[in-house]
Design an enzyme around this catalytic site. Structure first.
Site, PDB file in Angstrom:
ATOM      1  N   SER A 161      -4.632 -10.723 -13.115  1.00  0.00           N
ATOM      2  CA  SER A 161      -5.179  -9.741 -14.063  1.00  0.00           C
ATOM      3  C   SER A 161      -4.068  -8.949 -14.753  1.00  0.00           C
ATOM      4  O   SER A 161      -4.082  -8.799 -15.982  1.00  0.00           O
ATOM      5  CB  SER A 161      -6.182  -8.816 -13.385  1.00  0.00           C
ATOM      6  OG  SER A 161      -5.670  -8.335 -12.166  1.00  0.00           O
ATOM      7  N   ASP A 179       1.929  -3.891  -9.799  1.00  0.00           N
ATOM      8  CA  ASP A 179       1.722  -5.206 -10.399  1.00  0.00           C
ATOM      9  C   ASP A 179       2.233  -5.241 -11.834  1.00  0.00           C
ATOM     10  O   ASP A 179       2.999  -6.120 -12.231  1.00  0.00           O
ATOM     11  CB  ASP A 179       0.235  -5.578 -10.389  1.00  0.00           C
ATOM     12  CG  ASP A 179      -0.346  -5.550  -8.987  1.00  0.00           C
ATOM     13  OD1 ASP A 179       0.438  -5.437  -8.032  1.00  0.00           O
ATOM     14  OD2 ASP A 179      -1.578  -5.636  -8.864  1.00  0.00           O
ATOM     15  N   HIS A 218       0.837  -1.203   0.000  1.00  0.00           N
ATOM     16  CA  HIS A 218       0.000   0.000   0.000  1.00  0.00           C
ATOM     17  C   HIS A 218       0.873   1.254   0.000  1.00  0.00           C
ATOM     18  O   HIS A 218       0.521   2.267   0.598  1.00  0.00           O
ATOM     19  CB  HIS A 218      -0.988   0.002   1.179  1.00  0.00           C
ATOM     20  CG  HIS A 218      -2.075  -1.016   1.007  1.00  0.00           C
ATOM     21  ND1 HIS A 218      -3.160  -0.810   0.204  1.00  0.00           N
ATOM     22  CD2 HIS A 218      -2.203  -2.282   1.500  1.00  0.00           C
ATOM     23  CE1 HIS A 218      -3.942  -1.892   0.229  1.00  0.00           C
ATOM     24  NE2 HIS A 218      -3.371  -2.807   0.999  1.00  0.00           N
ATOM     25  N   THR A 219       2.004   1.146  -0.645  1.00  0.00           N
ATOM     26  CA  THR A 219       2.875   2.308  -0.833  1.00  0.00           C
ATOM     27  C   THR A 219       2.868   2.774  -2.285  1.00  0.00           C
ATOM     28  O   THR A 219       3.238   3.909  -2.553  1.00  0.00           O
ATOM     29  CB  THR A 219       4.330   1.970  -0.436  1.00  0.00           C
ATOM     30  OG1 THR A 219       4.655   0.701  -1.005  1.00  0.00           O
ATOM     31  CG2 THR A 219       4.517   1.919   1.067  1.00  0.00           C
TER      32      THR A 219
END
Ligand code: NG1
Ligand code: MG
Length: 388
Positions: A128, A172, A32-33
């Site tokens: 995904s 990602d 979450h950075t």
């Protein structure tokens, strides 16, 4: 791979032009950075998504996935590549084609693409983004586009943000596009500067444990966390000339945190600031061969995600606590949280026992069956071979 070629022939009635691959990814630390302008430290996996593709001479786009056989062939036309709910997984490749077109990398004719993925689905290993990047390398090759991987990474992220409507950061797609065998990438998500860092695992193994807890409301909570961090940033910007929470040291944060009124937003921001710094420190330790300290910071990362960011939940906590108990060098949740996977570093000689005992402890706590994968770090998205 040979099976996918065969499936392509069967579904589309002709041979494919070429075969391609894009990996999944796992994040070692820096959670979450990415959307807070901080650092992440992911690596590409040896599992991923295979694609066999062929250029057509009309404007029809046909997509088929061996993982979603029930949905059959999903057909669209180049002139009408809109998001369609029932198209499900196929919206990712459609989105990538649309974004290439929008960016001026004109896709001149239709394509047939068959996919097969061996990434466990919905586990937070980025199936995904893997589909997006494999589609990108298909397009680059079939249409002989002169486009760099970094731009394909960005277009893939835009496909997810603008076409599919998931407000994800860049981590990602970047890891999957730019990954390198036996390396993790220390990526500054603000500047996209990155360093390939060797992961020498001569005595340890990387183990992913899937809680098999579905992530439920992950998307809405993800967006809520993003909003709280934005709120904190705006409050801090009243006094500090910063572009993102990633620009702050721990001390600067402590000296100014009173500017953030909402105690929840303050906690979220504290995680973002400390996690970013922790990631930079952890990679320093690794570069000095200090795996123990790297592991300790992985553990601290989990605690911060549990207490300050509040994205772990019962299942992830139970899995990580079991891993700590079983002597992991480091263990933490990985990905967005709320379910999905943990990542642990474990001494080679303990691996079998670790998997057995953690599985048992986890089941006792949650009544759920865990799945384990010993991970190999692979290369990023690429063409594999011509088939004609
Ligand atoms: P996963 O676990 O793949 O959904 C999400 C975001 C990343 C990053 C992490 C938290 C998506 C598709 N990806 O990862 O960009 O923000 O959470 O570090 O939402
Ligand atoms: Mg995803």
């Amino acid at each position: 791979m040979r099976e996918l070629e065969h499936v392509f022939n069967e579904k589309f009635g002709t041979k494919g032009d070429a075969a391609f691959f894009a990996p999944g990814r796992v994040n070692l630390i820096g959670e979450h950075t990415d959307y807070n302008g901080g650092h992440v430290f992911p690596c590409a996996l040896s599992v991923g998504t295979y694609a066999v593709a062929r250029k057509r001479d009309d404007d029809v786009v046909r997509l088929y996935s061996m993982n979603f056989k029930d949905l059959g062939i999903i057909e669209s036309s180049l002139s009408n590549l809109a998001y369609v709910d029932q198209h499900d997984w196929a919206n990712y490749p459609k989105g990538v084609i649309a974004m290439f077109n929008q960016a001026g990398y004109t896709i001149t004719t239709g394509v047939d693409i068959a996919f097969y993925g061996n990434i466990p689905n919905g586990a937070g290993l980025s199936s995904s983004a893997s589909i997006e990047l494999v589609t990108s390398v298909v397009l680059k090759d079939l249409f002989q586009l002169s486009i760099e991987m970094v731009e394909m990474v960005q277009l893939s992220q835009r496909a997810e943000n603008e076409f599919v409507g998931v407000n994800c950061g860049i981590m990602d797609q970047f890891a999957i596009g730019m990954g390198k065998r036996d390396h993790a990438l220390l990526l500054n998500c603000d500047t996209l500067d990155y360093k390939e860092t060797p992961i020498t695992l001569s005595h340890q193994s990387l183990i992913i444990a899937n809680t098999n807890k579905r992530r439920g409301l992950a998307d809405s909570k993800y967006n809520e966390r993003r909003k709280q961090c934005e709120e904190a940033l705006i409050a801090l910007q009243k006094k500090l000339a910063i572009a993102s929470l990633g620009d702050l040291t721990e001390d600067e944060f402590e000296a100014n945190k009173h500017l953030i009124q909402d105690p929840l937003a303050r906690k979220r921001a504290r995680h973002a600031v400390y996690e970013n710094r922790r990631t930079m420190k952890a990679v320093n330790y690794l570069n000095n061969g200090d795996m123990e300290s790297f592991g300790r910071l992985m553990n601290e990362s989990h605690v911060s995600l549990r207490d300050d960011y509040e994205v772990t939940g019962r299942e992830l906590d139970a899995m990580v606590e079991a891993a700590w108990e079983e002597g992991a060098i480091g263990s933490r949740m990985t990905g967005a949280g709320f379910g999905g996977c943990t990542i642990s570093i474990v001494d080679n000689e303990k691996v079998d026992q670790f998997i057995a005992n953690v599985g048992e402890l986890y089941k006792k706590q949650t009544n759920l069956e865990a799945s384990f994968y010993v991970v190999e770090i692979g290369d990023g998205a690429r063409k594999m071979e011509n088939l004609q």
